[in-house]
Design a protein around this motif. Structure first.
Motif, PDB file in Angstrom:
ATOM      1  N   GLU A 153       0.815  -1.219   0.000  1.00 51.57           N
ATOM      2  CA  GLU A 153       0.000   0.000   0.000  1.00 51.57           C
ATOM      3  C   GLU A 153       0.847   1.267   0.000  1.00 51.57           C
ATOM      4  O   GLU A 153       0.512   2.249  -0.660  1.00 51.57           O
ATOM      5  N   THR A 154       1.956   1.268   0.742  1.00 50.03           N
ATOM      6  CA  THR A 154       2.732   2.500   0.948  1.00 50.03           C
ATOM      7  C   THR A 154       3.970   2.607   0.072  1.00 50.03           C
ATOM      8  O   THR A 154       4.529   3.691  -0.080  1.00 50.03           O
ATOM      9  N   GLY A 155       4.445   1.472  -0.464  1.00 49.96           N
ATOM     10  CA  GLY A 155       5.701   1.495  -1.205  1.00 49.96           C
ATOM     11  C   GLY A 155       6.908   1.686  -0.307  1.00 49.96           C
ATOM     12  O   GLY A 155       7.949   2.192  -0.745  1.00 49.96           O
ATOM     13  N   ALA A 156       6.804   1.285   0.941  1.00 49.00           N
ATOM     14  CA  ALA A 156       7.886   1.466   1.915  1.00 49.00           C
ATOM     15  C   ALA A 156       9.159   0.766   1.457  1.00 49.00           C
ATOM     16  O   ALA A 156       9.124  -0.280   0.809  1.00 49.00           O
ATOM     17  N   LYS A 157      10.297   1.365   1.826  1.00 48.88           N
ATOM     18  CA  LYS A 157      11.606   0.828   1.467  1.00 48.88           C
ATOM     19  C   LYS A 157      12.354   0.251   2.664  1.00 48.88           C
ATOM     20  O   LYS A 157      13.408  -0.364   2.502  1.00 48.88           O
ATOM     21  N   ILE A 158      11.812   0.447   3.867  1.00 51.92           N
ATOM     22  CA  ILE A 158      12.477  -0.069   5.067  1.00 51.92           C
ATOM     23  C   ILE A 158      11.444  -0.209   6.175  1.00 51.92           C
ATOM     24  O   ILE A 158      10.443   0.523   6.217  1.00 51.92           O
ATOM     25  N   ILE A 159      11.700  -1.165   7.088  1.00 55.59           N
ATOM     26  CA  ILE A 159      10.764  -1.473   8.170  1.00 55.59           C
ATOM     27  C   ILE A 159      11.502  -1.384   9.506  1.00 55.59           C
ATOM     28  O   ILE A 159      12.590  -1.956   9.661  1.00 55.59           O
ATOM     29  N   PHE A 160      10.904  -0.673  10.460  1.00 57.72           N
ATOM     30  CA  PHE A 160      11.431  -0.581  11.821  1.00 57.72           C
ATOM     31  C   PHE A 160      10.428  -1.223  12.783  1.00 57.72           C
ATOM     32  O   PHE A 160       9.215  -1.005  12.661  1.00 57.72           O
ATOM     33  N   ILE A 161      10.959  -1.972  13.765  1.00 55.36           N
ATOM     34  CA  ILE A 161      10.111  -2.668  14.731  1.00 55.36           C
ATOM     35  C   ILE A 161      10.670  -2.452  16.136  1.00 55.36           C
ATOM     36  O   ILE A 161      11.832  -2.734  16.396  1.00 55.36           O
ATOM     37  N   ASP A 162       9.822  -1.986  17.044  1.00 52.62           N
ATOM     38  CA  ASP A 162      10.223  -1.751  18.430  1.00 52.62           C
ATOM     39  C   ASP A 162       9.210  -2.428  19.367  1.00 52.62           C
ATOM     40  O   ASP A 162       8.130  -1.885  19.588  1.00 52.62           O
TER      41      ASP A 162
END
Length: 322
Positions: A153-162
């Protein structure tokens, strides 16, 4: 899928050539921290990157700093917080960018100048390609499904998880060790499937505090301090451990008299594509911001640089050395 070695070699050579033409000097995504980028050459697609730290070391602030730096460079970012709400994350980001202490933002007791700064920065942040999710009770299987949908949906290039230890799983396993091992394996497979970097924060166990030699350097974390599972460091392509000597010494100087006020060390304990190293950064506990320890010349304004997406789109058009 099995590929001919010659085809893979051709792709690798084109990637190296692309790095030489990239304004950052590497093909990975830039962290915005020069010394870190010099060591890691950015964050590579398909990599699982683990950031481990004890409480008060700034692991959430570190992830937020990286996410902000990338979003400012028009790199679409997905940030998943399993611990804090979206409004809390936004306040942390506002504090990071404006330099206004978090307690002032929480209370609203700011000067007129600070209010004007918040409004100005808020308008700029509203344009960031940054997407937040604050659900706290994820099963790893549901989470991976959600990420796939969000990336599309967003075309994100990186994922962060906390952060990692807040995941659970639908599988019936014997102990927490096996559960965390399954979670890291799923995140690794997700990074490979989506061909994106996945950066996940991880707690460390209490062994760090329990070392009683009296030498503050003995408090430095190591990979075996990663909490709940020895497979975290096995699955990760990169492991970074955060350490603040000032916190443990309760002093502004180290044993050699060097100024360590605000010093945060990023210990690169594992780097599958390069060397291990220790990076020195400045950390502000009041704002949660990380910066380069040394001063560098300002970067070329991004408006004058090749468009990030165009760089990727033109990848196949680069001339082959063959």
């Amino acid at each position: 899928m099995t590929l001919n070695f010659s085809d893979i070699l051709q792709e690798s050579l084109l990637s190296i050539q692309n790095a030489s033409k990239n304004p950052y000097g590497f093909v990975g995504l830039p962290s915005g921290l020069k010394d870190l980028d010099n060591t890691l050459c950015g964050f590579d697609n398909s990599d699982l990157i683990v950031v481990g730290a004890r409480p008060a070391m700034g692991k959430t602030g570190f992830l937020l700093t990286l996410a902000i730096n990338m979003a400012e460079r028009e790199i679409p970012v997905l940030f998943y917080s399993l611990e804090m709400s979206n409004p809390q994350i936004v306040n942390r980001m506002l504090s990071n960018i404006t330099g206004i202490e978090g307690n002032k933002l929480s209370s609203g007791r700011m000067s007129e100048e600070e209010w004007e700064n918040i409004i100005k920065v808020g308008k700029e942040m509203g344009k960031f390609p940054l997407y937040l999710t604050d659900k706290c009770d994820w099963k790893i299987e549901d989470f991976c499904k959600k990420v796939r949908e969000d990336v599309e949906e967003t075309g994100a290039k990186i994922i962060f998880i906390d952060y990692l230890q807040l995941f659970s799983t639908r599988e019936r396993l014997q102990n927490r060790y096996e559960e965390v091992a399954l979670c890291t394996r799923e995140l690794k497979l997700l990074a490979r499937e989506l061909n994106l970097p996945v950066i996940v924060a991880s707690q460390l166990n209490r062994n760090v505090e329990n070392r009683t030699t009296g030498i503050f350097r003995e408090k430095m974390p190591q990979m075996f301090d990663l909490r709940d599972s020895g497979t975290i460091c096995d699955d990760a392509n990169v492991v970074m451990l955060l350490y603040r000597p000032e916190y443990y010494t309760r002093s502004s100087e180290d044993e050699n008299g060097n100024d360590i006020r605000g010093l945060a060390e990023v210990i690169i304990a594992k780097n599958h594509m390069g060397r291990e190293d220790t990076i020195r950064l400045k950390f502000s506990p009041e704002t949660g911001k990380f910066e380069d320890w040394k001063s560098y010349e300002p970067e070329v304004p991004f408006i004058n640089r090749p468009n990030y997406e165009e760089t990727l789109d033109n990848f196949d058009s680069l001339s082959s050395p063959f």
